[in-house]
Design an enzyme around this catalytic site. Structure first.
Site, mmCIF file in Angstrom:
data_model
loop_
_atom_site.group_PDB
_atom_site.id
_atom_site.type_symbol
_atom_site.label_atom_id
_atom_site.label_comp_id
_atom_site.label_asym_id
_atom_site.label_seq_id
_atom_site.Cartn_x
_atom_site.Cartn_y
_atom_site.Cartn_z
ATOM 1 N N ASN A 1 29.931 -13.540 9.419
ATOM 2 C CA ASN A 1 31.169 -14.106 8.874
ATOM 3 C C ASN A 1 31.291 -13.578 7.450
ATOM 4 O O ASN A 1 30.591 -14.034 6.553
ATOM 5 C CB ASN A 1 31.072 -15.645 8.897
ATOM 6 C CG ASN A 1 32.248 -16.310 8.200
ATOM 7 O OD1 ASN A 1 33.228 -15.664 7.843
ATOM 8 N ND2 ASN A 1 32.132 -17.624 7.999
ATOM 9 N N TRP A 2 32.162 -12.592 7.292
ATOM 10 C CA TRP A 2 32.276 -11.934 5.990
ATOM 11 C C TRP A 2 33.034 -12.768 4.967
ATOM 12 O O TRP A 2 33.041 -12.439 3.773
ATOM 13 C CB TRP A 2 32.959 -10.566 6.147
ATOM 14 C CG TRP A 2 32.145 -9.557 6.904
ATOM 15 C CD1 TRP A 2 30.867 -9.732 7.388
ATOM 16 C CD2 TRP A 2 32.531 -8.229 7.258
ATOM 17 N NE1 TRP A 2 30.449 -8.586 8.015
ATOM 18 C CE2 TRP A 2 31.450 -7.640 7.950
ATOM 19 C CE3 TRP A 2 33.691 -7.466 7.063
ATOM 20 C CZ2 TRP A 2 31.490 -6.334 8.443
ATOM 21 C CZ3 TRP A 2 33.732 -6.162 7.560
ATOM 22 C CH2 TRP A 2 32.633 -5.604 8.234
ATOM 23 N N LYS A 3 33.698 -13.815 5.428
ATOM 24 C CA LYS A 3 34.487 -14.672 4.526
ATOM 25 C C LYS A 3 35.457 -13.809 3.698
ATOM 26 O O LYS A 3 35.929 -12.791 4.195
ATOM 27 C CB LYS A 3 33.564 -15.535 3.660
ATOM 28 C CG LYS A 3 32.553 -16.302 4.530
ATOM 29 C CD LYS A 3 31.802 -17.389 3.820
ATOM 30 C CE LYS A 3 30.849 -18.071 4.800
ATOM 31 N NZ LYS A 3 30.099 -19.167 4.205
ATOM 32 N N HIS B 1 35.679 -23.836 10.824
ATOM 33 C CA HIS B 1 34.620 -23.592 9.835
ATOM 34 C C HIS B 1 34.718 -24.659 8.743
ATOM 35 O O HIS B 1 35.816 -25.069 8.357
ATOM 36 C CB HIS B 1 34.764 -22.187 9.228
ATOM 37 C CG HIS B 1 33.584 -21.823 8.398
ATOM 38 N ND1 HIS B 1 33.435 -22.279 7.109
ATOM 39 C CD2 HIS B 1 32.474 -21.101 8.677
ATOM 40 C CE1 HIS B 1 32.268 -21.842 6.639
ATOM 41 N NE2 HIS B 1 31.672 -21.129 7.562
ATOM 42 N N GLU C 1 34.450 -24.582 5.642
ATOM 43 C CA GLU C 1 35.265 -24.218 4.467
ATOM 44 C C GLU C 1 36.749 -24.404 4.777
ATOM 45 O O GLU C 1 37.531 -24.792 3.898
ATOM 46 C CB GLU C 1 34.939 -22.775 4.029
ATOM 47 C CG GLU C 1 33.556 -22.713 3.381
ATOM 48 C CD GLU C 1 32.842 -21.381 3.499
ATOM 49 O OE1 GLU C 1 33.476 -20.365 3.832
ATOM 50 O OE2 GLU C 1 31.619 -21.364 3.248
ATOM 51 N N GLU D 1 26.670 -25.828 12.104
ATOM 52 C CA GLU D 1 26.518 -25.403 10.717
ATOM 53 C C GLU D 1 26.453 -26.621 9.809
ATOM 54 O O GLU D 1 27.493 -27.147 9.387
ATOM 55 C CB GLU D 1 27.706 -24.534 10.298
ATOM 56 C CG GLU D 1 27.817 -23.256 11.097
ATOM 57 C CD GLU D 1 28.501 -22.171 10.280
ATOM 58 O OE1 GLU D 1 27.845 -21.176 9.986
ATOM 59 O OE2 GLU D 1 29.671 -22.350 9.910
ATOM 60 N N GLY E 1 25.710 -21.452 2.428
ATOM 61 C CA GLY E 1 25.821 -20.782 1.135
ATOM 62 C C GLY E 1 24.986 -21.427 0.040
ATOM 63 O O GLY E 1 25.158 -21.117 -1.131
ATOM 64 N N SER F 1 22.762 -20.453 5.647
ATOM 65 C CA SER F 1 21.677 -19.747 4.961
ATOM 66 C C SER F 1 20.647 -19.138 5.912
ATOM 67 O O SER F 1 19.461 -19.087 5.583
ATOM 68 C CB SER F 1 21.003 -20.666 3.932
ATOM 69 O OG SER F 1 21.956 -21.082 2.964
ATOM 70 N N GLY G 1 26.582 -15.865 7.178
ATOM 71 C CA GLY G 1 27.508 -15.591 6.084
ATOM 72 C C GLY G 1 26.936 -14.560 5.133
ATOM 73 O O GLY G 1 26.990 -13.353 5.376
ATOM 74 N N GLY G 2 26.348 -15.026 4.048
ATOM 75 C CA GLY G 2 25.845 -14.161 2.986
ATOM 76 C C GLY G 2 25.027 -12.968 3.474
ATOM 77 O O GLY G 2 25.244 -11.826 3.039
#
Ligand code: PGA
Length: 251
Positions: free
Chosen positions: A10-12, A95, A97, A167, A173, A212, A233-234
């Site tokens: 997930n590149w956000k 998600h 966010e 999640e 994150g 994470s 993600g990251g």
């Protein structure tokens, strides 16, 4: 039952067109043996260029959201039909966010889930509790509510063509990962919850862990019986670390 593993990046809201293309190229170059499915959920505006890069490879493409309506006067939204044109195979829905910063409600998440499926796009339904909810022992109640919102409107059979991502919001994150056992406990709970409605679907539905997840901890998480892969993600923003997570899939 052997479920196929799945790792989704997930590149956000990161990168440029050039970096998106080279990241996809780097991932494809390092894929190696087919040990499981792999996809990247890229910003809408890069779908077109990344779709060209992934063509003919087994790196699948996904979006980070999808509109809750089919078409019409919904300024700023992107429909499932539009996503299908770029060969999106997956769409994240719900998600945390989106839920916390942009007001995506359980009802709109359910509608997005349904919209994705109308175009044969696999919705990746994200669920998870905040730290406060965990500390108040509300984790399972939160998961129940988030799953029921979708099951009530789409029906349990819809989970034949869907993925669930657990999640925990406190792990996204933050560098804090759920322990293997903490994650497994909730994954098992989710599978039992689905099994109470349909055992065959519960046996088959892929449940991904997100929050994470990185090369250091992916192997332990993926070895858990009810964890079928990850939503990353990251660590998905760098080809080498994303590939290291992918290669942590237990065969
Ligand atoms: P993270 O994000 O891996 O950076 O914690 C996961 C996600 O939000 O899907």
């Amino acid at each position: 039952m052997m479920r196929r593993s799945l790792v989704i990046g997930n590149w956000k809201m990161n990168g440029t067109r050039a970096s998106a293309e080279s990241l996809a190229q780097g991932i494809i170059a390092g894929l190696g043996a087919d040990i499981g499915d792999i996809a990247v959920c890229v910003p809408y505006v890069y779908l077109s260029s990344v779709a060209e890069v992934v063509k003919g490879s087994r790196l699948a493409l996904g979006s980070q959201n999808v509109a809750d309506k089919a078409s019409g006067a919904y300024t700023g939204e992107i429909s499932a039909t539009m996503l299908k044109e770029f060969n999106c195979q997956y769409a994240l829905v719900g998600h945390s966010e989106r839920r916390s910063y942009y007001g995506d409600t359980d009802a709109s998440v359910a509608a997005r889930f349904v919209q994705a499926q109308t175009q044969g796009i696999i919705p990746v339904l994200c669920v998870g509790e905040t730290l406060e909810q965990r500390e108040e022992d509300q984790t399972f109640a939160v998961i129940d509510q988030q799953l029921n919102a979708v099951i009530d409107s789409a029906g349990i059979a819809a989970f034949n063509n869907a993925v669930i991502a657990y999640e925990p919001v406190w792990a996204i994150g933050t560098g804090k990962t759920a322990s293997d056992e903490q994650a497994q406990e909730v994954h098992h709970y989710i599978r039992q919850f689905i099994a109470a409605k349909d055992q065959a679907i519960a046996d088959k539905v892929q449940i991904l862990y997100g929050g994470s997840a990185k090369p250091d901890n992916a192997k332990g998480l993926f070895a858990m019986p009810d964890i079928d892969g990850g939503l990353i993600g990251g660590a998905s923003l760098d080809a080498e670390s994303f590939l290291a997570v992918y290669h942590s899939i237990s065969e």
